[in-house]
Design a protein around this motif. Structure first.
Motif, PDB file in Angstrom:
ATOM      1  N   ASP A 220       0.831  -1.213   0.000  1.00  0.00           N
ATOM      2  CA  ASP A 220       0.000   0.000   0.000  1.00  0.00           C
ATOM      3  C   ASP A 220       0.860   1.254   0.000  1.00  0.00           C
ATOM      4  OD1 ASP A 220      -2.172  -1.637   0.115  1.00  0.00           O
ATOM      5  OD2 ASP A 220      -3.004  -0.806   1.961  1.00  0.00           O
ATOM      6  N   SER A 221       0.245   2.351  -0.396  1.00  0.00           N
ATOM      7  CA  SER A 221       0.883   3.667  -0.323  1.00  0.00           C
ATOM      8  C   SER A 221      -0.126   4.684   0.187  1.00  0.00           C
ATOM      9  CB  SER A 221       1.397   4.085  -1.703  1.00  0.00           C
ATOM     10  OG  SER A 221       0.329   4.196  -2.627  1.00  0.00           O
ATOM     11  N   ALA A 222       0.384   5.821   0.622  1.00  0.00           N
ATOM     12  CA  ALA A 222      -0.449   6.952   1.051  1.00  0.00           C
ATOM     13  C   ALA A 222      -1.498   6.597   2.090  1.00  0.00           C
ATOM     14  CB  ALA A 222      -1.112   7.607  -0.159  1.00  0.00           C
ATOM     15  N   PRO A 223      -1.159   5.830   3.153  1.00  0.00           N
ATOM     16  CA  PRO A 223      -2.171   5.547   4.177  1.00  0.00           C
ATOM     17  C   PRO A 223      -2.515   6.807   4.969  1.00  0.00           C
ATOM     18  CG  PRO A 223      -0.019   4.779   4.905  1.00  0.00           C
ATOM     19  CD  PRO A 223       0.141   5.221   3.477  1.00  0.00           C
ATOM     20  N   LYS A 224      -3.777   6.945   5.359  1.00  0.00           N
ATOM     21  CA  LYS A 224      -4.220   8.065   6.178  1.00  0.00           C
ATOM     22  C   LYS A 224      -4.895   7.531   7.429  1.00  0.00           C
ATOM     23  CE  LYS A 224      -4.768  11.472   2.481  1.00  0.00           C
ATOM     24  NZ  LYS A 224      -5.686  12.436   1.811  1.00  0.00           N
TER      25      LYS A 224
ATOM     26  N   SER B 134     -14.583  -0.065   1.800  1.00  0.00           N
ATOM     27  CA  SER B 134     -14.994   0.251   0.431  1.00  0.00           C
ATOM     28  C   SER B 134     -13.736   0.429  -0.411  1.00  0.00           C
ATOM     29  CB  SER B 134     -15.831   1.536   0.386  1.00  0.00           C
ATOM     30  OG  SER B 134     -17.013   1.402   1.155  1.00  0.00           O
ATOM     31  N   ALA B 135     -13.653  -0.288  -1.509  1.00  0.00           N
ATOM     32  CA  ALA B 135     -12.482  -0.195  -2.379  1.00  0.00           C
ATOM     33  C   ALA B 135     -12.937   0.114  -3.801  1.00  0.00           C
ATOM     34  CB  ALA B 135     -11.690  -1.496  -2.351  1.00  0.00           C
TER      35      ALA B 135
ATOM     36  N   ILE C  80      -7.982   4.972   7.797  1.00  0.00           N
ATOM     37  CA  ILE C  80      -9.243   5.347   7.164  1.00  0.00           C
ATOM     38  C   ILE C  80      -9.161   5.382   5.644  1.00  0.00           C
ATOM     39  CG2 ILE C  80     -10.205   6.575   9.132  1.00  0.00           C
ATOM     40  CD1 ILE C  80      -9.321   9.172   7.799  1.00  0.00           C
ATOM     41  N   SER C  81      -7.939   5.363   5.090  1.00  0.00           N
ATOM     42  CA  SER C  81      -7.823   5.234   3.643  1.00  0.00           C
ATOM     43  C   SER C  81      -6.420   4.751   3.293  1.00  0.00           C
ATOM     44  CB  SER C  81      -8.123   6.557   2.919  1.00  0.00           C
ATOM     45  OG  SER C  81      -7.130   7.516   3.185  1.00  0.00           O
ATOM     46  N   SER C  82      -6.313   4.059   2.161  1.00  0.00           N
ATOM     47  CA  SER C  82      -5.033   3.560   1.699  1.00  0.00           C
ATOM     48  C   SER C  82      -5.145   3.262   0.216  1.00  0.00           C
ATOM     49  CB  SER C  82      -4.625   2.304   2.480  1.00  0.00           C
ATOM     50  OG  SER C  82      -3.245   2.037   2.359  1.00  0.00           O
ATOM     51  N   VAL C  83      -4.007   3.264  -0.465  1.00  0.00           N
ATOM     52  CA  VAL C  83      -3.982   3.036  -1.909  1.00  0.00           C
ATOM     53  C   VAL C  83      -3.126   1.818  -2.204  1.00  0.00           C
ATOM     54  CG1 VAL C  83      -3.329   3.990  -4.158  1.00  0.00           C
ATOM     55  CG2 VAL C  83      -4.286   5.493  -2.387  1.00  0.00           C
ATOM     56  N   ASN C  84      -3.642   0.936  -3.074  1.00  0.00           N
ATOM     57  CA  ASN C  84      -2.878  -0.228  -3.496  1.00  0.00           C
ATOM     58  C   ASN C  84      -3.006  -0.357  -5.010  1.00  0.00           C
ATOM     59  OD1 ASN C  84      -2.444  -3.266  -4.118  1.00  0.00           O
ATOM     60  ND2 ASN C  84      -1.664  -3.018  -2.036  1.00  0.00           N
ATOM     61  N   GLY C  85      -1.988   0.083  -5.724  1.00  0.00           N
ATOM     62  CA  GLY C  85      -2.038   0.056  -7.180  1.00  0.00           C
ATOM     63  C   GLY C  85      -3.206   0.868  -7.695  1.00  0.00           C
ATOM     64  N   GLU C  86      -4.119   0.218  -8.416  1.00  0.00           N
ATOM     65  CA  GLU C  86      -5.281   0.908  -8.983  1.00  0.00           C
ATOM     66  C   GLU C  86      -6.437   1.005  -7.995  1.00  0.00           C
ATOM     67  OE1 GLU C  86      -6.191  -1.376 -12.461  1.00  0.00           O
ATOM     68  OE2 GLU C  86      -4.759  -0.258 -13.705  1.00  0.00           O
ATOM     69  N   TRP C  87      -6.280   0.401  -6.803  1.00  0.00           N
ATOM     70  CA  TRP C  87      -7.357   0.385  -5.813  1.00  0.00           C
ATOM     71  C   TRP C  87      -7.149   1.451  -4.740  1.00  0.00           C
ATOM     72  CZ3 TRP C  87     -11.691  -2.484  -6.331  1.00  0.00           C
ATOM     73  CH2 TRP C  87     -11.656  -3.567  -7.208  1.00  0.00           C
ATOM     74  N   ARG C  88      -8.206   2.161  -4.422  1.00  0.00           N
ATOM     75  CA  ARG C  88      -8.209   3.105  -3.297  1.00  0.00           C
ATOM     76  C   ARG C  88      -9.257   2.626  -2.293  1.00  0.00           C
ATOM     77  NH1 ARG C  88      -6.535   8.147  -2.061  1.00  0.00           N
ATOM     78  NH2 ARG C  88      -5.635   8.383  -4.154  1.00  0.00           N
ATOM     79  N   ALA C  89      -8.809   2.317  -1.071  1.00  0.00           N
ATOM     80  CA  ALA C  89      -9.704   1.769  -0.052  1.00  0.00           C
ATOM     81  C   ALA C  89     -10.007   2.801   1.019  1.00  0.00           C
ATOM     82  CB  ALA C  89      -9.077   0.537   0.590  1.00  0.00           C
ATOM     83  N   SER C  90     -11.231   2.779   1.536  1.00  0.00           N
ATOM     84  CA  SER C  90     -11.618   3.618   2.669  1.00  0.00           C
ATOM     85  C   SER C  90     -12.246   2.724   3.726  1.00  0.00           C
ATOM     86  CB  SER C  90     -12.584   4.724   2.235  1.00  0.00           C
ATOM     87  OG  SER C  90     -13.758   4.176   1.671  1.00  0.00           O
ATOM     88  N   PHE C  91     -12.128   3.138   4.999  1.00  0.00           N
ATOM     89  CA  PHE C  91     -12.503   2.293   6.122  1.00  0.00           C
ATOM     90  C   PHE C  91     -13.420   3.051   7.071  1.00  0.00           C
ATOM     91  CE2 PHE C  91      -8.415   1.301   4.401  1.00  0.00           C
ATOM     92  CZ  PHE C  91      -8.348  -0.084   4.382  1.00  0.00           C
TER      93      PHE C  91
END
Length: 211
Positions: free
Chosen positions: A158-162, A194-195, A170-181
């Motif tokens: 992952d990159s850019a975790p918040k 939600s991804a 509450i959010s993180s990025v994995n390649g083309e996926w952006r996830a929120s929690f």
């Protein structure tokens, strides 16, 4: 169902009881960004606070919904299923009911090979669960990252975790996926993930942790 004969997943009681109440909550969350250059995820604005460890084993139930942009002629498509997921280290067993248009489905992964069995497709295998799911249903989902995200921490890739004010992811990025929690009250583990993929695929997963 089983991942292997000696696996603790053999006797997962949650796979025999699929009736779980789904509670989806969301609330206001203040953002803090973890500096991915030199700081570990647990360091926020100079404060070194421990993040949750990846759960080596867990039993969860919930509901998963998937939408895909489809083709120019068909438009957006979607499906949903109730699930039970048992994880033991790198192995997991997932049972799906109302499984995205292919009927009751079992997915197992032993760390090397993923196997899917459904009433419609029969038995399918693939090297990883993402390829297997797409092969069986046409849907895409970041399954390999989910054990980390379910644990409330970013996956290694992952990159850019918040983080929020309570140091929860509450959010993180994995390649083309952006996830929120999302979290229920002061819980440390998310109850909704939600991804969204840049190509328009979306996965929403509610989580009820079994104790």
């Amino acid at each position: 169902m089983s991942v292997c004969k000696k696996s603790p997943l053999n006797k997962l009681s949650l796979l025999a009881a699929m009736t779980a109440a789904m509670v989806v909550t969301s609330g206001c969350q203040s953002l803090k960004t973890a500096n991915a250059t030199n700081q570990p995820i647990g360091t926020v604005q100079g404060q070194n606070t421990a993040q949750p460890k990846k759960l080596e084993s867990f039993n969860i139930t919930g509901k998963i919904g998937v939408t895909t942009p489809g083709s120019a002629n068909s438009g957006t498509q979607g499906g949903s299923a109730f699930y039970a997921w048992g994880q033991q280290n790198d192995r997991f067993a997932i049972e799906l009911i109302g499984a995205l248009g292919i009927g009751k489905t079992n997915i197992e992964y032993d760390g090397q090979t993923a196997t899917l069995v459904s009433e419609k497709t029969g038995t399918l295998t693939a090297a990883d669960p993402e390829t297997l799911l797409k092969k069986a249903t046409g849907w895409q989902a970041p399954i390999s990252q989910m054990p980390y995200w379910i644990s409330g921490r970013p996956a290694p890739s992952d990159s850019a975790p918040k983080l929020d004010a309570q140091n929860r992811l509450i959010s993180s990025v994995n390649g083309e996926w952006r996830a929120s929690f999302s979290y229920k009250g002061n819980d440390k583990l998310p109850n909704k993930i939600s991804a969204v993929q840049s190509q328009g695929n979306k996965v929403v997963m509610t989580i009820d942790h079994q104790k």
